[in-house]
Design a protein around this motif. Structure first.
Motif, PDB file in Angstrom:
ATOM      1  N   GLY A  72      58.251  10.637   0.991  1.00 35.66           N
ATOM      2  CA  GLY A  72      57.677  10.389   2.311  1.00 35.66           C
ATOM      3  C   GLY A  72      56.186  10.177   2.214  1.00 35.66           C
ATOM      4  N   TRP A  73      55.686   9.364   3.130  1.00 36.83           N
ATOM      5  CA  TRP A  73      54.250   9.168   3.283  1.00 36.83           C
ATOM      6  C   TRP A  73      53.852   9.705   4.658  1.00 36.83           C
ATOM      7  N   PHE A  74      52.776  10.437   4.672  1.00 41.09           N
ATOM      8  CA  PHE A  74      52.251  11.033   5.886  1.00 41.09           C
ATOM      9  C   PHE A  74      50.762  10.749   5.953  1.00 41.09           C
ATOM     10  N   ARG A  75      50.175  10.953   7.104  1.00 43.33           N
ATOM     11  CA  ARG A  75      48.728  10.789   7.205  1.00 43.33           C
ATOM     12  C   ARG A  75      48.164  11.783   8.201  1.00 43.33           C
ATOM     13  N   GLN A  76      46.905  12.069   8.018  1.00 48.90           N
ATOM     14  CA  GLN A  76      46.216  12.964   8.931  1.00 48.90           C
ATOM     15  C   GLN A  76      44.828  12.416   9.196  1.00 48.90           C
ATOM     16  N   ALA A  77      44.604  12.064  10.424  1.00 47.19           N
ATOM     17  CA  ALA A  77      43.303  11.553  10.845  1.00 47.19           C
ATOM     18  C   ALA A  77      42.411  12.727  11.230  1.00 47.19           C
ATOM     19  N   PRO A  78      41.103  12.537  11.174  1.00 46.34           N
ATOM     20  CA  PRO A  78      40.185  13.631  11.534  1.00 46.34           C
ATOM     21  C   PRO A  78      40.463  14.163  12.934  1.00 46.34           C
ATOM     22  N   GLY A  79      40.624  15.465  13.025  1.00 46.54           N
ATOM     23  CA  GLY A  79      40.850  16.096  14.317  1.00 46.54           C
ATOM     24  C   GLY A  79      42.245  15.955  14.870  1.00 46.54           C
ATOM     25  N   LYS A  80      43.146  15.383  14.083  1.00 49.08           N
ATOM     26  CA  LYS A  80      44.520  15.180  14.553  1.00 49.08           C
ATOM     27  C   LYS A  80      45.510  15.869  13.621  1.00 49.08           C
ATOM     28  N   GLU A  81      46.714  16.030  14.118  1.00 49.10           N
ATOM     29  CA  GLU A  81      47.761  16.632  13.304  1.00 49.10           C
ATOM     30  C   GLU A  81      48.327  15.610  12.314  1.00 49.10           C
ATOM     31  N   ARG A  82      48.910  16.146  11.266  1.00 47.84           N
ATOM     32  CA  ARG A  82      49.557  15.282  10.291  1.00 47.84           C
ATOM     33  C   ARG A  82      50.753  14.589  10.934  1.00 47.84           C
ATOM     34  N   GLU A  83      50.940  13.313  10.623  1.00 48.39           N
ATOM     35  CA  GLU A  83      52.066  12.584  11.188  1.00 48.39           C
ATOM     36  C   GLU A  83      52.791  11.818  10.094  1.00 48.39           C
ATOM     37  N   GLY A  84      54.083  11.679  10.277  1.00 48.86           N
ATOM     38  CA  GLY A  84      54.867  10.915   9.337  1.00 48.86           C
ATOM     39  C   GLY A  84      54.616   9.432   9.502  1.00 48.86           C
ATOM     40  N   VAL A  85      54.659   8.718   8.398  1.00 55.64           N
ATOM     41  CA  VAL A  85      54.421   7.278   8.409  1.00 55.64           C
ATOM     42  C   VAL A  85      55.674   6.524   7.967  1.00 55.64           C
ATOM     43  N   SER A  86      56.201   6.910   6.814  1.00 53.11           N
ATOM     44  CA  SER A  86      57.359   6.210   6.253  1.00 53.11           C
ATOM     45  C   SER A  86      58.061   7.122   5.269  1.00 53.11           C
ATOM     46  N   CYS A  87      59.326   6.821   5.018  1.00 52.51           N
ATOM     47  CA  CYS A  87      60.091   7.649   4.087  1.00 52.51           C
ATOM     48  C   CYS A  87      61.230   6.826   3.507  1.00 52.51           C
ATOM     49  N   VAL A  88      61.637   7.166   2.283  1.00 56.11           N
ATOM     50  CA  VAL A  88      62.772   6.489   1.655  1.00 56.11           C
ATOM     51  C   VAL A  88      63.690   7.537   1.040  1.00 56.11           C
ATOM     52  N   ILE A  89      64.988   7.360   1.288  1.00 54.29           N
ATOM     53  CA  ILE A  89      66.006   8.245   0.740  1.00 54.29           C
ATOM     54  C   ILE A  89      66.449   7.687  -0.602  1.00 54.29           C
ATOM     55  N   SER A  90      66.608   8.557  -1.613  1.00 58.06           N
ATOM     56  CA  SER A  90      66.907   8.043  -2.945  1.00 58.06           C
ATOM     57  C   SER A  90      68.345   7.566  -3.081  1.00 58.06           C
ATOM     58  N   THR A  91      69.294   8.271  -2.481  1.00 61.02           N
ATOM     59  CA  THR A  91      70.701   7.949  -2.733  1.00 61.02           C
ATOM     60  C   THR A  91      71.118   6.592  -2.202  1.00 61.02           C
ATOM     61  N   ASP A  92      70.590   6.199  -1.052  1.00 58.17           N
ATOM     62  CA  ASP A  92      71.046   4.936  -0.488  1.00 58.17           C
ATOM     63  C   ASP A  92      69.910   3.952  -0.227  1.00 58.17           C
ATOM     64  N   GLY A  93      68.699   4.381  -0.506  1.00 55.25           N
ATOM     65  CA  GLY A  93      67.573   3.469  -0.344  1.00 55.25           C
ATOM     66  C   GLY A  93      67.173   3.196   1.087  1.00 55.25           C
ATOM     67  N   ILE A  94      67.734   3.926   2.018  1.00 56.32           N
ATOM     68  CA  ILE A  94      67.372   3.717   3.423  1.00 56.32           C
ATOM     69  C   ILE A  94      65.913   4.088   3.624  1.00 56.32           C
ATOM     70  N   THR A  95      65.217   3.222   4.348  1.00 50.34           N
ATOM     71  CA  THR A  95      63.797   3.451   4.625  1.00 50.34           C
ATOM     72  C   THR A  95      63.583   3.703   6.111  1.00 50.34           C
ATOM     73  N   TYR A  96      62.575   4.472   6.391  1.00 52.49           N
ATOM     74  CA  TYR A  96      62.211   4.800   7.763  1.00 52.49           C
ATOM     75  C   TYR A  96      60.729   4.487   7.965  1.00 52.49           C
ATOM     76  N   TYR A  97      60.419   3.975   9.136  1.00 52.82           N
ATOM     77  CA  TYR A  97      59.035   3.682   9.490  1.00 52.82           C
ATOM     78  C   TYR A  97      58.782   4.133  10.923  1.00 52.82           C
ATOM     79  N   ARG A  98      57.606   4.675  11.124  1.00 49.99           N
ATOM     80  CA  ARG A  98      57.175   4.942  12.498  1.00 49.99           C
ATOM     81  C   ARG A  98      56.856   3.613  13.180  1.00 49.99           C
TER      82      ARG A  98
END
Length: 120
Positions: free
Chosen positions: A34-60
């Motif tokens: 998974g990739w996440f990011r945190q901007a100054p003064g903000k909470e960490r948020e998810g950006v994208s993720c990939v599952i290994s078994t089936d290669g399914i990807t997720y994007y915000r």
């Protein structure tokens, strides 16, 4: 499992970067990334993720169509190609790995972040 993110930097609006996440202690075909990011003064948020078994990807929705997650098994490295960058993409970007092959905010291992600054 250790992860090392790199590839951040200063880029103008509309520019691109390729963020890398080098994985050691496990192989990419056994973990979700998974990739996440945190901007100054903000909470960490998810950006994208990939599952290994089936290669399914997720994007915000706010990165869909601009960011692409990928994996290079030979290098045991995951990537996040970030295109059409906007000032609001400015943040520290983190990669994470999960041995349960799940995408969540509760992933098992986290790397140090790499800073992305989008500014003219």
């Amino acid at each position: 499992v250790q992860l090392q993110a790199s590839g951040g930097g200063l880029v103008q609006p509309g520019g691109s970067l390729r963020l890398s996440c080098a994985v050691s202690g496990s192989t990419l075909d056994h973990v979700a990334i998974g990739w996440f990011r945190q901007a100054p003064g903000k909470e960490r948020e998810g950006v994208s993720c990939v599952i290994s078994t089936d290669g399914i990807t997720y994007y915000r929705n706010f990165v869909r169509g601009r960011f692409t997650i990928s994996r290079d098994y030979a290098k045991n490295t995951a990537y996040l190609q970030v295109n059409s960058l906007k000032p609001e993409d400015t943040a520290v970007y983190y990669c994470a790995a999960d041995l349960r092959d799940r995408c969540s905010y509760d992933m098992d291992y986290w790397g140090r972040g790499t800073e992305v600054t989008v500014s003219s």
